[in-house]
Design a protein around this motif. Sequence first.
Motif, short mmCIF file in Angstrom:
data_model
loop_
_atom_site.label_atom_id
_atom_site.label_comp_id
_atom_site.label_asym_id
_atom_site.label_seq_id
_atom_site.Cartn_x
_atom_site.Cartn_y
_atom_site.Cartn_z
N MET A 149 0.85 -1.18 0.00
CA MET A 149 0.00 0.00 0.00
C MET A 149 0.89 1.24 0.00
SD MET A 149 -3.35 1.18 0.54
CE MET A 149 -4.04 -0.37 1.01
N GLY A 150 0.65 2.14 -0.92
CA GLY A 150 1.44 3.36 -1.05
C GLY A 150 0.90 4.50 -0.21
N LYS A 151 1.68 5.57 -0.20
CA LYS A 151 1.31 6.78 0.55
C LYS A 151 1.74 7.97 -0.28
CE LYS A 151 0.09 8.41 4.72
NZ LYS A 151 -1.26 8.26 5.18
N TYR A 152 0.80 8.89 -0.57
CA TYR A 152 1.14 10.12 -1.26
C TYR A 152 1.76 11.11 -0.29
CZ TYR A 152 -1.99 8.61 -5.04
OH TYR A 152 -2.59 7.92 -6.06
N GLN A 153 2.76 11.84 -0.76
CA GLN A 153 3.34 12.95 -0.01
C GLN A 153 3.54 14.12 -0.96
OE1 GLN A 153 7.02 11.72 1.90
NE2 GLN A 153 5.92 11.26 3.78
N SER A 154 3.42 15.32 -0.42
CA SER A 154 3.72 16.54 -1.16
C SER A 154 4.69 17.36 -0.35
CB SER A 154 2.45 17.35 -1.41
OG SER A 154 1.57 16.68 -2.27
N THR A 155 5.38 18.28 -1.02
CA THR A 155 6.30 19.18 -0.32
C THR A 155 6.00 20.61 -0.71
OG1 THR A 155 8.01 19.10 -2.03
CG2 THR A 155 8.14 17.45 -0.26
N LYS A 156 6.37 21.51 0.17
CA LYS A 156 6.27 22.95 -0.09
C LYS A 156 7.55 23.59 0.42
CE LYS A 156 3.96 26.90 -0.85
NZ LYS A 156 3.66 27.38 -2.18
N LEU A 157 8.16 24.43 -0.41
CA LEU A 157 9.39 25.13 -0.03
C LEU A 157 9.06 26.57 0.33
CD1 LEU A 157 12.51 24.93 0.15
CD2 LEU A 157 12.57 25.78 -2.20
N PHE A 158 9.52 26.99 1.50
CA PHE A 158 9.40 28.37 1.95
C PHE A 158 10.82 28.91 2.03
CE2 PHE A 158 5.73 26.12 3.50
CZ PHE A 158 4.67 27.00 3.31
N ASP A 159 11.12 29.95 1.25
CA ASP A 159 12.51 30.41 1.21
C ASP A 159 12.60 31.93 1.21
OD1 ASP A 159 11.55 30.85 -1.36
OD2 ASP A 159 13.16 29.75 -2.36
N ASN A 160 13.84 32.41 1.10
CA ASN A 160 14.16 33.83 1.10
C ASN A 160 13.88 34.49 2.45
OD1 ASN A 160 15.03 33.93 -1.64
ND2 ASN A 160 12.89 33.89 -2.27
N TYR A 161 14.22 33.81 3.51
CA TYR A 161 14.06 34.36 4.86
C TYR A 161 15.41 34.79 5.41
CZ TYR A 161 9.31 32.60 4.72
OH TYR A 161 8.00 32.37 4.38
N SER A 162 15.63 36.09 5.46
CA SER A 162 16.87 36.65 6.00
C SER A 162 16.69 36.89 7.49
CB SER A 162 17.19 37.98 5.31
OG SER A 162 17.41 37.76 3.94
N ASP A 183 1.76 33.77 6.19
CA ASP A 183 1.88 35.00 6.99
C ASP A 183 2.70 34.74 8.25
OD1 ASP A 183 0.31 36.40 5.18
OD2 ASP A 183 -1.53 36.20 6.37
N TRP A 184 2.45 33.61 8.91
CA TRP A 184 3.20 33.27 10.12
C TRP A 184 4.68 33.07 9.80
CZ3 TRP A 184 6.00 28.94 11.66
CH2 TRP A 184 6.43 28.94 13.00
N MET A 185 4.97 32.39 8.70
CA MET A 185 6.36 32.18 8.29
C MET A 185 7.04 33.53 8.06
SD MET A 185 7.11 28.90 8.23
CE MET A 185 8.48 28.66 7.11
N ASP A 186 6.36 34.43 7.37
CA ASP A 186 6.93 35.77 7.13
C ASP A 186 7.17 36.50 8.45
OD1 ASP A 186 6.78 35.22 4.43
OD2 ASP A 186 5.04 36.53 4.08
N TYR A 187 6.21 36.42 9.36
CA TYR A 187 6.35 37.09 10.66
C TYR A 187 7.56 36.55 11.44
CZ TYR A 187 5.56 38.18 15.55
OH TYR A 187 5.74 38.60 16.84
N MET A 188 7.72 35.25 11.43
CA MET A 188 8.79 34.62 12.22
C MET A 188 10.17 34.79 11.60
SD MET A 188 7.94 33.41 15.09
CE MET A 188 9.53 32.67 15.40
N TRP A 189 10.27 34.70 10.29
CA TRP A 189 11.58 34.51 9.68
C TRP A 189 12.02 35.60 8.70
CZ3 TRP A 189 12.82 30.92 12.89
CH2 TRP A 189 11.93 29.89 13.22
N ASP A 190 11.15 36.52 8.31
CA ASP A 190 11.51 37.50 7.28
C ASP A 190 12.11 38.76 7.89
OD1 ASP A 190 11.82 38.66 4.81
OD2 ASP A 190 9.74 39.30 4.65
N HIS A 191 13.42 38.90 7.77
CA HIS A 191 14.17 40.05 8.30
C HIS A 191 13.93 40.23 9.80
CE1 HIS A 191 14.45 40.79 4.00
NE2 HIS A 191 15.57 41.44 4.29
#
Length: 170
Positions: free
Chosen positions: A1-14, A86-94
């Motif tokens: 039995m297989g399992k589907y997975q997906s990925t999402k990249l969040f980048d450009n966080y200075s 939005d949370w990712m930007d708040y935590m990690w963007d500049h």
Amino acid sequence: MGKYQSTKLFDNYSVAIRQWKAHHSHCQLLHGYALEFKVWFESIEPLEENQLDEMNWIMDYGGFKSLPKGGESVEELKKTGNGLKDWMDYMWDHTLLIEKDDPQLETFQYMQELGLCHLRVMDRIGAESAAKMVYDKFNDVMSKTGGGRVKVVKVECWEAPKNSSIYTEQ
């Protein structure tokens, strides 16, 4: 039995970071990273035939957009999501990442009061802790949105192209 997975990249966080406990290293000084996060997610459904939604997706990649603010038209509501971007930007963007027990915490808080930085005080500092923080936040939000049918199984945080840390479910 297989399992589907997906990925999402969040980048450009200075981010600027200080690991004050690293007395043996230059990491005890303020320094910068360009953080990237790769998030793996999958359906909570054990049967392969139930893992995809009516569009044949685990999750809509656009679902990470902003939460609705109220008063949106039907068309505008189609462009909203779970707010995780939005949370990712708040935590990690500049932002300036400092550990809660840093002896210079008051100095960094004063810098924020002066408008010199966007301070984020963390329980622990490091790519490992950042990966776990993203893992926990995403799973908390995803358990409450989209019918709770999707979970995060792994997060990888890169602090540099050759260095990453991973937090994964057991």
